[in-house]
Design a protein around this motif. Structure first.
Motif, short mmCIF file in Angstrom:
data_model
loop_
_atom_site.label_atom_id
_atom_site.label_comp_id
_atom_site.label_asym_id
_atom_site.label_seq_id
_atom_site.Cartn_x
_atom_site.Cartn_y
_atom_site.Cartn_z
N UNK A 199 0.86 -1.17 0.00
CA UNK A 199 0.00 0.00 0.00
C UNK A 199 0.90 1.22 0.00
N UNK A 200 0.80 2.03 -1.06
CA UNK A 200 1.71 3.17 -1.22
C UNK A 200 0.93 4.47 -1.36
N UNK A 201 1.33 5.46 -0.57
CA UNK A 201 0.81 6.81 -0.74
C UNK A 201 1.53 7.47 -1.90
N UNK A 202 0.79 8.00 -2.84
CA UNK A 202 1.38 8.58 -4.04
C UNK A 202 0.76 9.94 -4.32
N UNK A 203 1.54 10.85 -4.91
CA UNK A 203 1.03 12.16 -5.26
C UNK A 203 0.49 12.22 -6.68
N UNK A 204 0.95 11.31 -7.52
CA UNK A 204 0.73 11.51 -8.95
C UNK A 204 -0.13 10.43 -9.60
N UNK A 205 -0.95 10.87 -10.54
CA UNK A 205 -1.90 9.98 -11.19
C UNK A 205 -1.23 8.96 -12.09
N UNK A 206 -0.21 9.40 -12.83
CA UNK A 206 0.44 8.49 -13.77
C UNK A 206 1.09 7.32 -13.05
N UNK A 207 1.67 7.57 -11.88
CA UNK A 207 2.29 6.50 -11.10
C UNK A 207 1.24 5.52 -10.59
N UNK A 208 0.14 6.05 -10.09
CA UNK A 208 -0.94 5.19 -9.59
C UNK A 208 -1.51 4.31 -10.69
N UNK A 209 -1.72 4.90 -11.86
CA UNK A 209 -2.28 4.13 -12.98
C UNK A 209 -1.32 3.04 -13.46
N UNK A 210 -0.05 3.38 -13.50
CA UNK A 210 0.94 2.45 -14.07
C UNK A 210 1.22 1.26 -13.15
N UNK A 211 1.26 1.49 -11.84
CA UNK A 211 1.76 0.45 -10.95
C UNK A 211 0.71 -0.23 -10.08
N UNK A 212 -0.43 0.38 -9.90
CA UNK A 212 -1.38 -0.13 -8.92
C UNK A 212 -2.53 -0.91 -9.55
N UNK A 213 -3.01 -1.91 -8.82
CA UNK A 213 -4.18 -2.67 -9.23
C UNK A 213 -5.45 -1.96 -8.78
N UNK A 214 -5.31 -1.15 -7.75
CA UNK A 214 -6.45 -0.46 -7.15
C UNK A 214 -5.99 0.90 -6.64
N UNK A 215 -6.84 1.89 -6.77
CA UNK A 215 -6.50 3.24 -6.34
C UNK A 215 -7.59 3.75 -5.40
N UNK A 216 -7.14 4.28 -4.26
CA UNK A 216 -8.05 4.91 -3.30
C UNK A 216 -7.71 6.39 -3.26
N UNK A 217 -8.71 7.23 -3.46
CA UNK A 217 -8.49 8.68 -3.43
C UNK A 217 -9.05 9.28 -2.16
#
Length: 276
Positions: A199-217
């Motif tokens: 579970x990673x906190x991220x600032x950027x959308x491109x990183x979340x889309x590229x690496x994650x199976x699921x995104x929580x905003x």
């Protein structure tokens, strides 16, 4: 596997995390996104028990980890490793010793004070460093390494714990795009190869889309989005970041391509600001 039920954290009059509720049925790579102050870091700190929750339950395999105390709490922190934005290494200590510090909860105080470790532990630490491509850095002081290398040492320290869950709090916020990609590749590979939940906190959308199976905003302490990366549209991003129609994803990009010559000077400058 993980059930978050109404988890809330209040600091005085400020509600940092407000009734967070979601579940994770199987190991996955999960990104939590949102602007600064959205509650992302506070949530991870509660999950790792670095901060106590005001109310709610967080069940892992049926056990409420928010209620654990003493030895049971420390045992959970061994199963739930934390990686920080600023690495949290001992600068003057050699790299392999920093990795071995992932075993502090399992080793005696005297052995730790005098840096006495079994050969099997040392060999395992070096094997983990090798897996992350930095075994040759093992004898060097941590302060001699680049930021990207230091973050990989921090990941190696987390893996030394052999955790079931890895929490990464803004793991690439201090890195340039190239090192950010190396670190995110490593975290994704750890999930894919080991089956660990990341579970990673991220600032950027491109990183979340590229690496994650699921995104929580998160926005203002509340979960306002929970879905797969393909559902993370510009409209959804505006809701998460509280932005108007002028919102541009290019301003959040950390991709290597964002710094290539054909990119405008303004976009390159914005990308550097977000990664420094």
């Amino acid at each position: 596997m993980i059930s978050v039920e109404g988890v809330t954290k209040v600091f005085g009059r400020n509600t940092a995390v407000d009734n967070a509720t979601f579940s994770v049925e199987r190991p996955g790579m999960i990104g939590i996104i949102g602007r600064s102050g959205a509650g992302k870091s506070t949530f991870l700190r509660m999950m790792n028990r670095l901060t106590d929750a005001t109310e709610g339950r967080l069940l892992f395999e049926g056990r409420d980890v928010l209620a654990l105390k003493g030895a049971e709490k420390r045992a959970w922190q061994s199963q739930c490793a934390m990686i920080f934005q600023q690495f949290n290494l001992v600068p003057r200590m050699d790299v392999v010793s920093n990795v071995l510090h992932g075993l502090l909860n399992r080793r005696g105080t005297m052995a730790t004070m005098f840096n006495l470790w079994p050969a099997a532990d040392i060999n395992r630490a070096i094997d983990i460093l090798d897996r992350l491509g930095i075994a040759e850095q093992a004898p060097k002081r941590a302060e001699a390494l680049s930021g990207g290398q230091q973050q990989r040492v921090a990941i190696a320290r987390a893996l030394m714990q052999d955790p079931k869950v890895i929490l990464a709090d803004e793991p690439i916020a201090s890195l340039d795009p190239m090192n950010a990609q190396v670190v995110m590749d490593a975290l994704r590979r750890i999930h894919d190869e080991d089956g660990r939940t990341v579970i990673a906190n991220l600032h950027t959308l491109d990183t979340a889309r590229r690496y994650c199976d699921r995104v929580i905003g998160m926005r203002g302490g509340r979960i306002v989005f929970d879905g797969t990366p393909d559902l993370l549209t510009t409209a959804a991003a505006r809701e998460i970041y509280g932005a108007d129609e002028n919102f541009s994803e290019s301003a959040t990009s950390t991709s290597i391509e964002a710094l290539e010559p054909e990119t405008s000077a303004d976009e390159a400058y914005a990308a550097r600001l977000l990664t420094n």
